[in-house]
Design a protein around this motif. Sequence first.
Motif, PDB file in Angstrom:
ATOM      1  N   GLN A 232       0.856  -1.079   0.056  1.00 53.30           N
ATOM      2  CA  GLN A 232      -0.027  -0.070   0.008  1.00 53.30           C
ATOM      3  C   GLN A 232       0.976   1.234   0.017  1.00 53.30           C
ATOM      4  OE1 GLN A 232      -1.969  -0.595   3.603  1.00 53.30           O
ATOM      5  NE2 GLN A 232      -1.000   0.998   4.625  1.00 53.30           N
ATOM      6  N   GLU A 233       0.317   2.535  -0.404  1.00 59.78           N
ATOM      7  CA  GLU A 233       0.941   3.600  -0.267  1.00 59.78           C
ATOM      8  C   GLU A 233       1.334   4.012   1.109  1.00 59.78           C
ATOM      9  OE1 GLU A 233       2.186   5.320  -2.974  1.00 59.78           O
ATOM     10  OE2 GLU A 233       1.793   3.447  -4.138  1.00 59.78           O
ATOM     11  N   PRO A 234       2.188   4.808   1.172  1.00 56.99           N
ATOM     12  CA  PRO A 234       2.319   5.467   2.602  1.00 56.99           C
ATOM     13  C   PRO A 234       1.191   6.424   2.933  1.00 56.99           C
ATOM     14  CG  PRO A 234       4.289   5.726   1.450  1.00 56.99           C
ATOM     15  CD  PRO A 234       3.385   4.960   0.176  1.00 56.99           C
ATOM     16  N   PRO A 235       0.860   6.696   4.179  1.00 61.25           N
ATOM     17  CA  PRO A 235       1.766   6.340   5.297  1.00 61.25           C
ATOM     18  C   PRO A 235       1.533   4.808   5.757  1.00 61.25           C
ATOM     19  CG  PRO A 235      -0.176   7.672   6.010  1.00 61.25           C
ATOM     20  CD  PRO A 235      -0.157   7.655   4.461  1.00 61.25           C
ATOM     21  N   GLY A 236       2.419   4.173   6.236  1.00 58.28           N
ATOM     22  CA  GLY A 236       2.266   2.876   6.720  1.00 58.28           C
ATOM     23  C   GLY A 236       2.841   2.723   8.022  1.00 58.28           C
ATOM     24  N   ILE A 237       3.292   1.425   8.460  1.00 58.86           N
ATOM     25  CA  ILE A 237       3.790   1.241   9.901  1.00 58.86           C
ATOM     26  C   ILE A 237       5.460   1.586   9.921  1.00 58.86           C
ATOM     27  CG2 ILE A 237       4.048  -0.378  11.849  1.00 58.86           C
ATOM     28  CD1 ILE A 237       1.525  -1.817  10.653  1.00 58.86           C
ATOM     29  N   ARG A 238       5.721   2.452  11.063  1.00 60.41           N
ATOM     30  CA  ARG A 238       6.937   2.929  11.160  1.00 60.41           C
ATOM     31  C   ARG A 238       7.651   2.559  12.377  1.00 60.41           C
ATOM     32  NH1 ARG A 238       7.815   8.898   9.688  1.00 60.41           N
ATOM     33  NH2 ARG A 238       6.031   9.173  11.285  1.00 60.41           N
ATOM     34  N   TRP A 239       8.525   2.216  12.678  1.00 63.52           N
ATOM     35  CA  TRP A 239       9.271   1.821  14.143  1.00 63.52           C
ATOM     36  C   TRP A 239      10.440   2.798  14.510  1.00 63.52           C
ATOM     37  CZ3 TRP A 239       7.448  -1.896  17.283  1.00 63.52           C
ATOM     38  CH2 TRP A 239       6.302  -2.880  16.862  1.00 63.52           C
ATOM     39  N   PHE A 240      10.222   3.299  15.706  1.00 65.75           N
ATOM     40  CA  PHE A 240      11.058   4.262  16.191  1.00 65.75           C
ATOM     41  C   PHE A 240      11.921   3.729  17.525  1.00 65.75           C
ATOM     42  CE2 PHE A 240       8.528   6.886  13.478  1.00 65.75           C
ATOM     43  CZ  PHE A 240       9.344   7.695  12.837  1.00 65.75           C
ATOM     44  N   ALA A 241      13.093   4.200  17.771  1.00 66.48           N
ATOM     45  CA  ALA A 241      13.799   3.913  18.990  1.00 66.48           C
ATOM     46  C   ALA A 241      14.006   5.322  19.927  1.00 66.48           C
ATOM     47  CB  ALA A 241      14.829   2.878  18.833  1.00 66.48           C
ATOM     48  N   GLY A 242      13.644   5.358  20.876  1.00 66.32           N
ATOM     49  CA  GLY A 242      14.356   6.589  21.634  1.00 66.32           C
ATOM     50  C   GLY A 242      15.042   6.019  22.878  1.00 66.32           C
ATOM     51  N   PRO A 243      15.409   7.080  23.733  1.00 62.35           N
ATOM     52  CA  PRO A 243      16.005   6.565  24.940  1.00 62.35           C
ATOM     53  C   PRO A 243      15.135   5.689  25.867  1.00 62.35           C
ATOM     54  CG  PRO A 243      16.084   9.043  24.834  1.00 62.35           C
ATOM     55  CD  PRO A 243      15.201   8.650  23.550  1.00 62.35           C
ATOM     56  N   ASP A 244      15.672   4.347  26.078  1.00 60.11           N
ATOM     57  CA  ASP A 244      14.813   3.420  26.579  1.00 60.11           C
ATOM     58  C   ASP A 244      13.362   3.210  26.224  1.00 60.11           C
ATOM     59  OD1 ASP A 244      17.045   2.554  28.052  1.00 60.11           O
ATOM     60  OD2 ASP A 244      16.797   4.186  29.686  1.00 60.11           O
ATOM     61  N   ALA A 245      13.025   3.492  25.027  1.00 59.98           N
ATOM     62  CA  ALA A 245      11.824   3.450  24.622  1.00 59.98           C
ATOM     63  C   ALA A 245      11.555   2.920  23.044  1.00 59.98           C
ATOM     64  CB  ALA A 245      11.038   4.796  24.580  1.00 59.98           C
ATOM     65  N   LEU A 246      10.590   2.066  22.642  1.00 61.90           N
ATOM     66  CA  LEU A 246      10.302   1.766  21.530  1.00 61.90           C
ATOM     67  C   LEU A 246       9.037   2.218  21.046  1.00 61.90           C
ATOM     68  CD1 LEU A 246      10.962  -0.417  18.846  1.00 61.90           C
ATOM     69  CD2 LEU A 246       9.928  -2.213  20.319  1.00 61.90           C
ATOM     70  N   LEU A 247       9.021   2.760  19.872  1.00 62.82           N
ATOM     71  CA  LEU A 247       7.545   3.297  19.362  1.00 62.82           C
ATOM     72  C   LEU A 247       7.117   2.844  18.202  1.00 62.82           C
ATOM     73  CD1 LEU A 247       9.391   5.871  20.646  1.00 62.82           C
ATOM     74  CD2 LEU A 247       7.082   6.691  20.907  1.00 62.82           C
ATOM     75  N   ARG A 248       5.829   2.598  17.852  1.00 59.35           N
ATOM     76  CA  ARG A 248       5.165   2.082  16.767  1.00 59.35           C
ATOM     77  C   ARG A 248       4.314   3.261  16.269  1.00 59.35           C
ATOM     78  NH1 ARG A 248       2.446  -3.530  14.870  1.00 59.35           N
ATOM     79  NH2 ARG A 248       1.204  -2.685  13.628  1.00 59.35           N
ATOM     80  N   ASP A 249       4.526   3.582  15.121  1.00 61.07           N
ATOM     81  CA  ASP A 249       3.552   4.772  14.394  1.00 61.07           C
ATOM     82  C   ASP A 249       3.009   3.910  13.153  1.00 61.07           C
ATOM     83  OD1 ASP A 249       2.355   6.599  13.020  1.00 61.07           O
ATOM     84  OD2 ASP A 249       4.349   7.458  12.160  1.00 61.07           O
ATOM     85  N   ASP A 250       1.570   3.753  13.552  1.00 63.42           N
ATOM     86  CA  ASP A 250       0.920   2.853  12.509  1.00 63.42           C
ATOM     87  C   ASP A 250      -0.125   3.894  11.666  1.00 63.42           C
ATOM     88  OD1 ASP A 250       0.689   0.187  13.222  1.00 63.42           O
ATOM     89  OD2 ASP A 250       0.146   0.876  15.262  1.00 63.42           O
ATOM     90  N   GLY A 251       0.614   4.065  10.553  1.00 64.35           N
ATOM     91  CA  GLY A 251       0.073   4.998   9.526  1.00 64.35           C
ATOM     92  C   GLY A 251      -0.129   6.578   9.976  1.00 64.35           C
ATOM     93  N   ARG A 252       0.455   7.048  10.866  1.00 64.03           N
ATOM     94  CA  ARG A 252       0.517   8.480  11.494  1.00 64.03           C
ATOM     95  C   ARG A 252      -1.123   8.595  12.085  1.00 64.03           C
ATOM     96  NH1 ARG A 252       3.892   6.871   8.217  1.00 64.03           N
ATOM     97  NH2 ARG A 252       5.271   8.191   7.021  1.00 64.03           N
ATOM     98  N   MET A 253      -1.607   7.429  12.331  1.00 65.52           N
ATOM     99  CA  MET A 253      -2.660   7.336  13.223  1.00 65.52           C
ATOM    100  C   MET A 253      -2.751   7.025  14.632  1.00 65.52           C
ATOM    101  SD  MET A 253      -5.207   5.851   9.948  1.00 65.52           S
ATOM    102  CE  MET A 253      -6.758   5.850  11.090  1.00 65.52           C
ATOM    103  N   VAL A 254      -1.845   6.229  14.985  1.00 65.19           N
ATOM    104  CA  VAL A 254      -2.072   5.586  16.397  1.00 65.19           C
ATOM    105  C   VAL A 254      -0.363   5.488  16.637  1.00 65.19           C
ATOM    106  CG1 VAL A 254      -2.358   3.511  17.970  1.00 65.19           C
ATOM    107  CG2 VAL A 254      -4.222   4.435  16.163  1.00 65.19           C
ATOM    108  N   LEU A 255      -0.197   6.162  17.955  1.00 64.42           N
ATOM    109  CA  LEU A 255       1.337   5.695  18.381  1.00 64.42           C
ATOM    110  C   LEU A 255       1.210   4.865  19.553  1.00 64.42           C
ATOM    111  CD1 LEU A 255       3.066   9.178  18.538  1.00 64.42           C
ATOM    112  CD2 LEU A 255       3.467   7.240  17.030  1.00 64.42           C
ATOM    113  N   SER A 256       2.117   3.709  19.771  1.00 60.27           N
ATOM    114  CA  SER A 256       2.225   2.901  20.792  1.00 60.27           C
ATOM    115  C   SER A 256       3.526   2.937  21.415  1.00 60.27           C
ATOM    116  CB  SER A 256       1.820   1.404  20.390  1.00 60.27           C
ATOM    117  OG  SER A 256       0.512   1.431  19.681  1.00 60.27           O
ATOM    118  N   VAL A 257       3.796   2.653  22.493  1.00 61.23           N
ATOM    119  CA  VAL A 257       5.086   2.685  23.294  1.00 61.23           C
ATOM    120  C   VAL A 257       5.460   1.592  24.221  1.00 61.23           C
ATOM    121  CG1 VAL A 257       4.457   4.180  25.006  1.00 61.23           C
ATOM    122  CG2 VAL A 257       6.754   4.305  24.242  1.00 61.23           C
TER     123      VAL A 257
END
Length: 116
Positions: free
Chosen positions: A66-91
């Motif tokens: 599918q076209e973006p936006p899709g699911i992206r993963w990020f790492a921060g200081p002591d944290a893992l974050l998931r961006d689900d299509g710019r609609m939901v963030l989980s940590v």
Amino acid sequence: MADKHAETWDFWLNRLSPAFIEIVLSEPLQSPEGLCDFLGEPDEENLALLEEHCTQLAFPEYPVSQEPPGIRWFAGPDALLRDDGRMVLSVRARTEQALDRVGPARNAPSPGKPRP
């Protein structure tokens, strides 16, 4: 098999490896125990802060079908974050302090989980 090349993993690697990575990364975010939270829908400012202060993991935005936006993963200081299509963030965080640093969106109630 008559075609020995068909017995190799070559045809699976472009699909199977990302699926395994997705499972390994997603599992901790779903834990009923631990320092997890559902941050809700990010606004443009929160997305900009996420991209500025966290490192996007070297994992393709998916699903690739599918076209973006899709699911992206990020790492921060002591944290893992998931961006689900710019609609939901989980940590998922290692410490309460790291979870608190994620931002003011953390103060919103999580689905099925009242805030203390």
